[in-house]
Every structure is written in structure tokens, then in C-alpha cells.
Design a protein around this motif. Structure first.
Motif: not given
Length: 154
Positions: A134-142
Motif C-alpha cells: 500500500n505505501k510503496l506499491d511494492a510487488t512480489e518477486i516470484p
């Protein structure tokens, strides 16, 4: 949980006023504070995190950020210690949580990584995943679990 990737070149603006108005100081740790900060981290969190903080103190400039007030240390965050471009570990004293201190330390550390020329940061083995997303628009690394921590000695 898989590691998270953060675009440092696209960090949202952050206003540190909420934390500063509480009398909290945020800054890079100083070399003579090494023993105090490392002992605090081991007492409140773990010896593994202490080891990572010690690595942060061995760098110049020091890669450990601290938050404190008149009563003492409230929290810490590291960048670029577990591996190049990694955020963490980070922690806030239990009785100081909910005041925005962890979030402020997160942004100080990520801004520092960006200033060193990193385009991305990795949050390894993240705890509050939804917070980071939410804060950083971080995405998961598969396929990144357990990632760099695979086979780590206990």
C-alpha cells in the motif's frame, strides 16, 4: 512470503512532520553509538538482526538509521546490509508502535538507497506485506521464498 521489489525512482513523497512533531529525531547512526544500538536491537529483536546492524555500522557512511526521543531509542532501520540494495532489518520498540516511526524510518532508508544510485530495493522476507504494498506499491518477486535466507544458520 516472497520478497518484495520497490521502485526507488518512483517513491511517493513522504512528510516526516507527524513523527518530528512527537519529539522524535530521525537520523543516520553515529559510530560511537554502535554498541548501544546493537545491544538494543538484540534485546528487542534478535541476534541475527544485531549481526545485520553491525554490518551497517561497518560501512561509511553508516547504513543504520535510528529514531529516538528524550527517553531513548525507539527504532532502527538498515539498508544495503543483508545484500546490496536490500531494505531491513527494521524494528520499533513495542511501546512506540502505531506512531508512524517505522514508516518514517522506512522512507529515510529507501531515500538513502536511492541517493546511492539504486533504482530498486528488495525487501527480503517482509513482515507487513500489505503495508509495503500500500505505501510503496511494492510487488512480489516470484519464487523468492526463502530467497537469500535459504540455508541460513540458526
Amino acid at each position: 512470503m516472497a520478497d518484495l521489489l520497490v521502485r526507488l525512482y518512483d517513491l511517493p513523497e513522504y512528510n516526516f512532520k507527524r513523527v518530528i512533531d512527537q519529539g522524535v529525531t530521525l537520523r543516520r547512526a553515529l559510530a560511537p553509538e554502535r554498541a548501544s544500538v546493537c545491544e538494543w536491537v538484540e534485546t528487542h529483536f534478535s541476534r541475527h538482526w544485531r549481526s545485520e546492524v553491525e554490518t551497517g555500522f561497518s560501512r561509511q557512511p553508516i547504513d543504520v538509521w535510528i529514531a529516538y526521543d528524550a527517553d531513548g531509542l525507539l527504532g532502527f532501520a538498515c539498508g544495503d546490509v543483508t545484500a546490496r540494495g536490500f531494505f531491513g532489518p527494521t524494528g520499533v520498540a513495542e511501546d512506540a508502535r502505531g506512531r508512524g516511526i517505522g514508516e518514517a524510518l522506512l522512507f529515510k532508508t529507501l531515500q538513502d538507497l536511492e541517493s546511492k544510485g539504486f533504482a530498486y530495493a528488495v525487501i527480503g522476507n517482509p513482515g507487513p506485506v500489505d503495508f509495503y504494498k500500500n505505501k510503496l506499491d511494492a510487488t512480489e518477486i516470484p519464487a523468492s521464498k526463502p530467497g537469500i535466507y535459504r540455508g541460513m544458520l540458526k
